[in-house]
Scaffold this motif. Structure first.
Motif, PDB file in Angstrom:
ATOM      1  N   MET A   1      43.380  16.424  -7.552  1.00  0.00           N
ATOM      2  CA  MET A   1      44.356  15.335  -7.478  1.00  0.00           C
ATOM      3  C   MET A   1      43.650  13.992  -7.602  1.00  0.00           C
ATOM      4  N   PRO A   2      44.268  12.999  -8.250  1.00  0.00           N
ATOM      5  CA  PRO A   2      43.604  11.706  -8.429  1.00  0.00           C
ATOM      6  C   PRO A   2      43.477  10.947  -7.107  1.00  0.00           C
ATOM      7  N   ASN A   3      42.407  10.187  -6.992  1.00  0.00           N
ATOM      8  CA  ASN A   3      42.198   9.343  -5.818  1.00  0.00           C
ATOM      9  C   ASN A   3      43.001   8.063  -6.014  1.00  0.00           C
ATOM     10  N   MET A   4      44.127   7.957  -5.300  1.00  0.00           N
ATOM     11  CA  MET A   4      45.030   6.833  -5.485  1.00  0.00           C
ATOM     12  C   MET A   4      44.385   5.507  -5.101  1.00  0.00           C
ATOM     13  N   LYS A   5      43.458   5.562  -4.148  1.00  0.00           N
ATOM     14  CA  LYS A   5      42.797   4.325  -3.726  1.00  0.00           C
ATOM     15  C   LYS A   5      41.980   3.735  -4.882  1.00  0.00           C
ATOM     16  N   VAL A   6      41.285   4.591  -5.618  1.00  0.00           N
ATOM     17  CA  VAL A   6      40.506   4.133  -6.761  1.00  0.00           C
ATOM     18  C   VAL A   6      41.427   3.551  -7.831  1.00  0.00           C
ATOM     19  N   LEU A   7      42.550   4.242  -8.062  1.00  0.00           N
ATOM     20  CA  LEU A   7      43.512   3.753  -9.056  1.00  0.00           C
ATOM     21  C   LEU A   7      44.056   2.390  -8.659  1.00  0.00           C
ATOM     22  N   MET A   8      44.263   2.167  -7.365  1.00  0.00           N
ATOM     23  CA  MET A   8      44.773   0.880  -6.901  1.00  0.00           C
ATOM     24  C   MET A   8      43.766  -0.244  -7.146  1.00  0.00           C
ATOM     25  N   TYR A   9      42.476   0.076  -7.069  1.00  0.00           N
ATOM     26  CA  TYR A   9      41.467  -0.940  -7.338  1.00  0.00           C
ATOM     27  C   TYR A   9      41.351  -1.239  -8.828  1.00  0.00           C
ATOM     28  N   ILE A  10      41.621  -0.236  -9.659  1.00  0.00           N
ATOM     29  CA  ILE A  10      41.547  -0.432 -11.107  1.00  0.00           C
ATOM     30  C   ILE A  10      42.710  -1.303 -11.590  1.00  0.00           C
ATOM     31  N   PHE A  11      43.877  -1.172 -10.936  1.00  0.00           N
ATOM     32  CA  PHE A  11      45.091  -1.870 -11.377  1.00  0.00           C
ATOM     33  C   PHE A  11      44.893  -3.381 -11.512  1.00  0.00           C
ATOM     34  N   PRO A  12      44.303  -4.090 -10.529  1.00  0.00           N
ATOM     35  CA  PRO A  12      44.146  -5.555 -10.696  1.00  0.00           C
ATOM     36  C   PRO A  12      43.303  -5.927 -11.907  1.00  0.00           C
ATOM     37  N   ILE A  13      42.314  -5.095 -12.236  1.00  0.00           N
ATOM     38  CA  ILE A  13      41.464  -5.395 -13.384  1.00  0.00           C
ATOM     39  C   ILE A  13      42.269  -5.274 -14.679  1.00  0.00           C
ATOM     40  N   THR A  14      43.077  -4.216 -14.773  1.00  0.00           N
ATOM     41  CA  THR A  14      43.912  -4.061 -15.971  1.00  0.00           C
ATOM     42  C   THR A  14      44.942  -5.180 -16.056  1.00  0.00           C
ATOM     43  N   PHE A  15      45.349  -5.702 -14.901  1.00  0.00           N
ATOM     44  CA  PHE A  15      46.313  -6.800 -14.877  1.00  0.00           C
ATOM     45  C   PHE A  15      45.739  -8.036 -15.558  1.00  0.00           C
ATOM     46  N   LEU A  16      44.421  -8.236 -15.476  1.00  0.00           N
ATOM     47  CA  LEU A  16      43.776  -9.376 -16.127  1.00  0.00           C
ATOM     48  C   LEU A  16      43.999  -9.316 -17.634  1.00  0.00           C
ATOM     49  N   PHE A  17      43.857  -8.127 -18.225  1.00  0.00           N
ATOM     50  CA  PHE A  17      44.047  -7.978 -19.667  1.00  0.00           C
ATOM     51  C   PHE A  17      45.490  -8.285 -20.052  1.00  0.00           C
ATOM     52  N   PHE A  18      46.423  -7.905 -19.195  1.00  0.00           N
ATOM     53  CA  PHE A  18      47.832  -8.159 -19.470  1.00  0.00           C
ATOM     54  C   PHE A  18      48.161  -9.650 -19.378  1.00  0.00           C
ATOM     55  N   LEU A  19      47.662 -10.317 -18.335  1.00  0.00           N
ATOM     56  CA  LEU A  19      48.028 -11.711 -18.085  1.00  0.00           C
ATOM     57  C   LEU A  19      47.254 -12.703 -18.940  1.00  0.00           C
ATOM     58  N   ASN A  20      46.109 -12.302 -19.462  1.00  0.00           N
ATOM     59  CA  ASN A  20      45.247 -13.256 -20.163  1.00  0.00           C
ATOM     60  C   ASN A  20      45.916 -13.862 -21.391  1.00  0.00           C
ATOM     61  N   THR A  21      46.817 -13.118 -22.026  1.00  0.00           N
ATOM     62  CA  THR A  21      47.516 -13.648 -23.197  1.00  0.00           C
ATOM     63  C   THR A  21      49.003 -13.866 -22.925  1.00  0.00           C
ATOM     64  N   SER A  22      49.401 -13.804 -21.656  1.00  0.00           N
ATOM     65  CA  SER A  22      50.805 -14.011 -21.296  1.00  0.00           C
ATOM     66  C   SER A  22      51.044 -15.456 -20.874  1.00  0.00           C
ATOM     67  N   ALA A  23      52.303 -15.769 -20.604  1.00  0.00           N
ATOM     68  CA  ALA A  23      52.675 -17.123 -20.187  1.00  0.00           C
ATOM     69  C   ALA A  23      51.949 -17.498 -18.892  1.00  0.00           C
ATOM     70  N   SER A  24      51.346 -18.680 -18.866  1.00  0.00           N
ATOM     71  CA  SER A  24      50.618 -19.109 -17.672  1.00  0.00           C
ATOM     72  C   SER A  24      51.560 -19.305 -16.490  1.00  0.00           C
ATOM     73  N   GLY A  25      52.843 -19.601 -16.772  1.00  0.00           N
ATOM     74  CA  GLY A  25      53.817 -19.703 -15.686  1.00  0.00           C
ATOM     75  C   GLY A  25      53.974 -18.386 -14.955  1.00  0.00           C
ATOM     76  N   LEU A  26      53.896 -17.281 -15.693  1.00  0.00           N
ATOM     77  CA  LEU A  26      53.984 -15.949 -15.083  1.00  0.00           C
ATOM     78  C   LEU A  26      52.769 -15.691 -14.196  1.00  0.00           C
ATOM     79  N   SER A  27      51.579 -16.023 -14.687  1.00  0.00           N
ATOM     80  CA  SER A  27      50.350 -15.837 -13.902  1.00  0.00           C
ATOM     81  C   SER A  27      50.376 -16.699 -12.644  1.00  0.00           C
ATOM     82  N   TRP A  28      50.862 -17.941 -12.786  1.00  0.00           N
ATOM     83  CA  TRP A  28      50.947 -18.834 -11.635  1.00  0.00           C
ATOM     84  C   TRP A  28      51.902 -18.275 -10.578  1.00  0.00           C
ATOM     85  N   TYR A  29      53.035 -17.745 -11.025  1.00  0.00           N
ATOM     86  CA  TYR A  29      53.990 -17.140 -10.079  1.00  0.00           C
ATOM     87  C   TYR A  29      53.336 -15.983  -9.328  1.00  0.00           C
ATOM     88  N   TYR A  30      52.658 -15.077 -10.033  1.00  0.00           N
ATOM     89  CA  TYR A  30      52.072 -13.905  -9.379  1.00  0.00           C
ATOM     90  C   TYR A  30      50.900 -14.294  -8.486  1.00  0.00           C
TER      91      TYR A  30
END
Length: 602
Positions: free
Chosen positions: A507-536
């Protein structure tokens, strides 16, 4: 669930200092064209146009459809009101230039919106009516040369084909509407079909910062069923052989071009292809059928060249408001009836757009605070009974997984802990997340609004330039995206400690997956609206403060422990419907497994 490893008041002070440093860094990074000449007097302009037409513009008469169109002087007639400047070309008798006077397009050289916003220009749009003659050959009005006669903000374009006369009459009305009336005489002597094809080829020009985001928002939109139904297509082709289209739009991120036939388009089809680089984003082609009456084309059309401003779109009462991609169903309603009114109200106080978003975030957090309190109370309860859960896992280590799960659920029931309650905050925030994902990149009121170092809250900030292109990141790093990623990572560290580790092999280690999620979020937000990044960023920073306040000033773990012990003496709480169904399913699965094992032994 959280296993707090000594998050004391020193850490609270550290977080506060970190936030101050981060906000200070943000402050550190922060930093026409003249109006066109008004129209000449209508009578003078008419006289000049007629003189030019008489001297230079000879209509193209095709004496034989096999012949090429005779060359003639091509000119462009200008119509203008406050909102639009149109250029109508004698080649094809079509609108060849559309400028929205009150808006500017993004200029890569200056990194701000200061270029004329041109929807049509430099032959990026070409349209006309295509006919089949009695010999089976095809001719299209966009290939013919017309002669113009102008009268104020109206111009009549006329040409002849083998004795048949074709007239296009354009009238610029108020705001963003252009009447486009088509009349023919003698066409019945040439054509065999009872139909004409409206063919439109259109390369949409980039107008915003952020090519990929604008490409995603560029697509076909159309209404049918007497304006009551709406659909869109962002794929490669669109096919509507059965529906009669009331209007067809090519929509971009903030602007759109719409053609509306009075009697509708039949057998509509279209294609769209990405353009990887350069001035243009996508190549569109549309083909829709219009009926002829007695082999003559006499029909009224309207062109609309509009910004995607919700109140203005709704004022037409033609379902144009669906052009603004606020999300389907509940998501769209959440934007229309909650976030947009909230934004408009706070904006009316005279605050900068960034601080409007800041206050919106706080209001949302206040509304969600009761749910978040329950979530963190559940986290504290899970921490108290963690030793008992660990004991169950140890006791049934290597045993039947179903049995272990049943015993674990029994511990939760005795303690009065409802695991499913922890899912509620996450479920509630999913529609909010998606609604804001739609809100920030499509809110035209935010377009061009700067905040700190972000010059446009509907696009990414790129203060940090990279000397090379990083896949999925691009050639920049967004400070808002980095700040948001950091606070999400801190929030994850503070909450992931409570998460139970997998007890089953593989079974996957959910804790590890939770730590990976913020890093992947950087790739998503880097080219998105800065207003969205500011809100989050603000949202997750508030989440961290809420956790600390609840931990140190609201929840008392000793009282929670005493409450759990009291719950145990009372016996397990009655099962909810969902819990009962889960238990029954597990018991049934366990019985089936026993039967299968018994069969294998035989």
């Amino acid at each position: 669930m959280q296993q707090n490893n000594g998050l004391d008041k020193n850490q609270l002070i550290s977080f506060a200092l970190f936030s101050m440093i981060l906000i200070g860094a943000m402050f550190y990074f922060q930093n026409k064209q003249a109006k066109e000449q008004q129209l000449k007097d209508a009578q003078n302009k008419t006289a000049v146009s007629q003189k030019v037409a008489a001297n230079n513009a000879k209509p193209a008469i095709v004496t034989n459809l096999n012949d090429s169109v005779k060359t003639a002087s091509i000119q462009q007639i200008e119509l203008k009101n406050k909102e639009l400047t149109l250029g109508i070309s004698t080649l094809g008798g079509q609108i060849s230039k559309v400028q929205l006077n009150e808006y500017k397009a993004y200029n890569k050289k200056t990194d701000v919106n200061d270029k004329p916003l041109l929807v049509f220009d430099k032959n990026n749009s070409s349209y006309g009516f295509q006919f089949k003659d009695k010999t089976g050959k095809i001719f299209n009005t966009k290939d013919l040369v017309f002669s113009p006669v102008q009268n104020g903000n109206s111009v009549t374009m006329q040409t002849s084909v083998n004795g048949a006369v074709i007239q296009f009459i354009y009238t610029l009305l108020n705001k963003y509407t252009v009447d486009f009336n088509v009349k023919t005489q003698g066409l019945s002597q040439l054509v065999a079909d009872q139909k004409a094809e409206f063919v439109w080829d259109y390369n949409v020009r980039g107008m915003e910062k952020g090519r990929s985001q604008e490409q995603t928002h560029s697509e076909f939109n159309y209404a049918f069923d007497d304006y009551n139904s709406f659909d869109y297509d962002g794929r490669t082709t669109m096919e509507e052989p059965k529906e009669k289209l009331n209007w067809l739009a090519v929509k971009q991120q903030f602007f759109t071009a719409v053609i509306e036939p009075q009697k509708g388009f039949k057998n509509s089809k279209g294609s769209q292809d990405m353009i990887e680089e350069g001035e243009f984003l996508k190549k569109f082609n549309f083909n829709g059928q219009v009926d002829l009456a007695n082999n003559e084309l006499n029909e009224d059309f309207k062109w609309y060249f509009m910004p995607l401003d919700l109140p203005m779109l709704k004022s037409y009462d033609k379902n144009f408001d669906e052009l603004l991609p606020l999300g389907w169903s509940f998501i769209g309603s959440l934007n229309r009836w909650f976030f947009i009114p909230m934004y408009n109200l706070i904006t009316s106080w005279g605050l900068a757009a960034g601080w409007v978003i800041f206050l919106m975030t706080i209001i949302v957090k206040i509304i969600l605070s009761p749910v978040m309190f329950k979530q963190h109370k559940l986290s504290a309860m899970m921490k108290v009974i963690r030793p008992e859960i660990d004991a169950v896992n140890e006791k049934y280590k290597g045993a039947d997984a179903m049995k272990k799960q049943q015993e674990t659920m029994a511990v939760y029931r005795k303690a009065g802990v409802n695991q499913m309650a922890g899912c509620l905050p996450g479920l509630i925030q999913v529609p909010i997340f998606y609604a804001l994902f739609r809100f920030f990149p499509n809110m035209i009121d935010l377009r061009g609004k700067s905040f700190w170092f972000a010059k446009d809250l509907t696009a990414y900030d790129d203060v940090i330039k990279l000397p090379f292109n990083v896949p999925f990141l691009g050639e920049h790093l967004s400070i808002f995206a980095i700040a948001c990623t950091v606070v999400i990572l801190i929030y994850t560290v503070m909450t992931a400690g409570n998460m139970q580790q997998p007890t089953q092999e593989g079974m996957p280690n959910m804790k590890v997956l939770m730590y990976i999620f913020p890093i992947t979020f950087l790739f998503f937000l880097n080219t998105s609206a800065s207003g969205l990044s500011w809100y989050y960023f603000v949202s997750n920073a508030i989440n961290i403060l809420i956790i600390l306040v609840i931990k140190y000033w609201i929840l008392d773990e000793k009282k929670i422990h005493a409450q759990i012990q009291q719950n145990k003496t009372k016996g397990p709480k009655p099962e909810g419907k969902f819990q009962k169904r889960m238990r029954e399913m597990m018991e049934k699965a366990q019985e089936q497994q026993k039967v299968q094992n018994a069969g294998k032994k035989k």
